[in-house]
Motif scaffolding. Structure first.
Motif, PDB file in Angstrom:
ATOM      1  N   VAL A   1      47.042  12.603  12.740  1.00 46.74           N
ATOM      2  CA  VAL A   1      47.342  12.070  11.403  1.00 46.74           C
ATOM      3  C   VAL A   1      47.854  13.168  10.476  1.00 46.74           C
ATOM      4  O   VAL A   1      48.674  12.902   9.579  1.00 46.74           O
ATOM      5  CB  VAL A   1      46.101  11.376  10.784  1.00 46.74           C
ATOM      6  CG1 VAL A   1      45.827  10.066  11.493  1.00 46.74           C
ATOM      7  CG2 VAL A   1      44.872  12.281  10.804  1.00 46.74           C
TER       8      VAL A   1
ATOM      9  N   ARG B   1      53.744   8.855   1.908  1.00 45.32           N
ATOM     10  CA  ARG B   1      54.227   7.494   2.158  1.00 45.32           C
ATOM     11  C   ARG B   1      54.907   6.900   0.923  1.00 45.32           C
ATOM     12  O   ARG B   1      55.256   5.726   0.919  1.00 45.32           O
ATOM     13  CB  ARG B   1      53.065   6.593   2.583  1.00 45.32           C
ATOM     14  CG  ARG B   1      52.350   7.028   3.848  1.00 45.32           C
ATOM     15  CD  ARG B   1      51.413   5.932   4.364  1.00 45.32           C
ATOM     16  NE  ARG B   1      50.410   5.548   3.366  1.00 45.32           N
ATOM     17  CZ  ARG B   1      49.199   6.087   3.258  1.00 45.32           C
ATOM     18  NH1 ARG B   1      48.839   7.058   4.107  1.00 45.32           N
ATOM     19  NH2 ARG B   1      48.344   5.686   2.349  1.00 45.32           N
TER      20      ARG B   1
ATOM     21  N   GLU C   1      43.653  12.037   5.695  1.00 43.91           N
ATOM     22  CA  GLU C   1      42.927  10.811   5.362  1.00 43.91           C
ATOM     23  C   GLU C   1      43.901   9.809   4.735  1.00 43.91           C
ATOM     24  O   GLU C   1      44.601  10.131   3.781  1.00 43.91           O
ATOM     25  CB  GLU C   1      41.794  11.104   4.378  1.00 43.91           C
ATOM     26  CG  GLU C   1      40.847  12.219   4.803  1.00 43.91           C
ATOM     27  CD  GLU C   1      41.219  13.588   4.272  1.00 43.91           C
ATOM     28  OE1 GLU C   1      40.320  14.375   3.947  1.00 43.91           O
ATOM     29  OE2 GLU C   1      42.437  13.865   4.182  1.00 43.91           O
ATOM     30  N   PRO C   2      43.956   8.577   5.252  1.00 43.20           N
ATOM     31  CA  PRO C   2      45.008   7.645   4.831  1.00 43.20           C
ATOM     32  C   PRO C   2      45.028   7.330   3.342  1.00 43.20           C
ATOM     33  O   PRO C   2      46.091   7.104   2.764  1.00 43.20           O
ATOM     34  CB  PRO C   2      44.722   6.379   5.654  1.00 43.20           C
ATOM     35  CG  PRO C   2      43.536   6.645   6.487  1.00 43.20           C
ATOM     36  CD  PRO C   2      43.118   8.063   6.321  1.00 43.20           C
TER      37      PRO C   2
ATOM     38  N   THR D   1      51.571  13.137   8.555  1.00 46.88           N
ATOM     39  CA  THR D   1      51.729  13.390   7.115  1.00 46.88           C
ATOM     40  C   THR D   1      52.723  14.517   6.876  1.00 46.88           C
ATOM     41  O   THR D   1      53.607  14.411   6.012  1.00 46.88           O
ATOM     42  CB  THR D   1      50.366  13.749   6.483  1.00 46.88           C
ATOM     43  OG1 THR D   1      49.446  12.681   6.694  1.00 46.88           O
ATOM     44  CG2 THR D   1      50.514  13.987   4.985  1.00 46.88           C
TER      45      THR D   1
ATOM     46  N   SER E   1      48.333  12.095   1.407  1.00 47.26           N
ATOM     47  CA  SER E   1      48.801  11.126   2.392  1.00 47.26           C
ATOM     48  C   SER E   1      49.586  10.009   1.721  1.00 47.26           C
ATOM     49  O   SER E   1      50.641   9.574   2.213  1.00 47.26           O
ATOM     50  CB  SER E   1      47.609  10.543   3.163  1.00 47.26           C
ATOM     51  OG  SER E   1      46.910  11.560   3.848  1.00 47.26           O
ATOM     52  N   LYS E   2      49.081   9.538   0.590  1.00 45.09           N
ATOM     53  CA  LYS E   2      49.776   8.471  -0.137  1.00 45.09           C
ATOM     54  C   LYS E   2      51.106   8.976  -0.699  1.00 45.09           C
ATOM     55  O   LYS E   2      52.099   8.258  -0.710  1.00 45.09           O
ATOM     56  CB  LYS E   2      48.876   7.916  -1.245  1.00 45.09           C
ATOM     57  CG  LYS E   2      47.644   7.210  -0.697  1.00 45.09           C
ATOM     58  CD  LYS E   2      46.678   6.793  -1.793  1.00 45.09           C
ATOM     59  CE  LYS E   2      47.164   5.572  -2.546  1.00 45.09           C
ATOM     60  NZ  LYS E   2      46.118   5.082  -3.471  1.00 45.09           N
TER      61      LYS E   2
END
Length: 244
Positions: A153, A126, A116-117, A157, A122-123
């Motif tokens: 996705v 990034r 989930e973005p 990740t 996931s955060k």
């Protein structure tokens, strides 16, 4: 006396029996013992039993547990209040306290197992998560299966985590996850135990529902008593019949 069995079809293509949760705690214990630094465990935030396993392993191995992700933190707080989680004393710490301990003494429970973005993991992948950064030597454990459709996705990740120097543990030789959905032999046993008049395979895509229909037919269930439903269908049952 069961008129209708609505049965999850997600794992109907998996032969045999699903893995026992007792095997999962063995696998997680092995990963934690072998990890050179911090261990981040991502899972569904509703999987309270798996959280309990992580807290138990942390107490055994002298590690502290923290959590990231709003849903994960909310679930843990709620389950502590309701006594659904038994957290050993001085094991659970706030995320802003983990810097006080050596990396080898930290486990972090985190959301984001499905890529989930906006989820915490996931955060982190990034480098957009201010509360915690992935560093070389971290071990990330995916204690969940990919929901069909999320594979792309999730792998993006995972690749980003590797680029940041983490070691990522997925399902494989080390058992780190047991599905909550029945395998073929469990589905057969449920049908045999319940002996429903009608069967409706649910919680799956059309391919799963179709495979479930074939399985039920092979067990002797008549075709007209198996209902394959699409989203939005209404299955009506009255005193002497059922119909969509």
């Amino acid at each position: 006396g069961v008129v209708l069995l609505m049965s999850a079809s997600t794992n109907v293509d998996q032969p045999g029996w699903s893995l026992s949760e007792s095997r999962v705690i063995e696998g997680l214990r092995t990963v934690v013992n072998e990890a050179p630094g911090r261990v981040l465990v991502t899972m569904f935030s509703s999987n309270v039993h798996r959280m309990q396993q992580v807290f138990d392993i942390a107490a055994e191995t002298g590690r502290k547990v923290s959590s990231t992700g709003r849903r994960m933190e909310t679930t843990i707080d709620m389950c502590r209040q309701l006594k659904y989680l038994r957290i050993p004393e001085n094991v659970y710490i706030r995320i802003d306290e983990i810097g006080r301990y050596p990396s080898k003494e930290i486990i972090v429970l985190t959301t984001g197992s499905q890529g989930e973005p906006m989820a915490a993991l996931s955060k982190m992948s990034r480098q957009e998560y201010s509360r915690l950064q992935i560093v070389p030597g971290d071990t990330v454990v995916y204690s969940a299966r990919a929901i069909p459709g999320n594979e792309g996705v999730i792998w993006r990740t995972v690749n980003r985590l590797y680029k940041l120097g983490a070691n990522v543990i997925m399902e494989g030789d080390t058992p780190i996850h047991a599905s909550g959905h029945a395998y073929q032999e469990e589905i057969k046993e449920m049908i045999d135990l319940v002996k429903p008049y009608y069967i409706a395979p649910v919680h799956g895509e059309p391919r799963h529902q179709t495979a479930y229909r074939q399985l039920a037919l092979s067990l002797g269930w008549p075709d007209h008593r198996i209902f394959t439903l699409s989203n939005g269908d209404v299955l009506c049952l009255d005193d002497d019949k059922a119909y969509i």
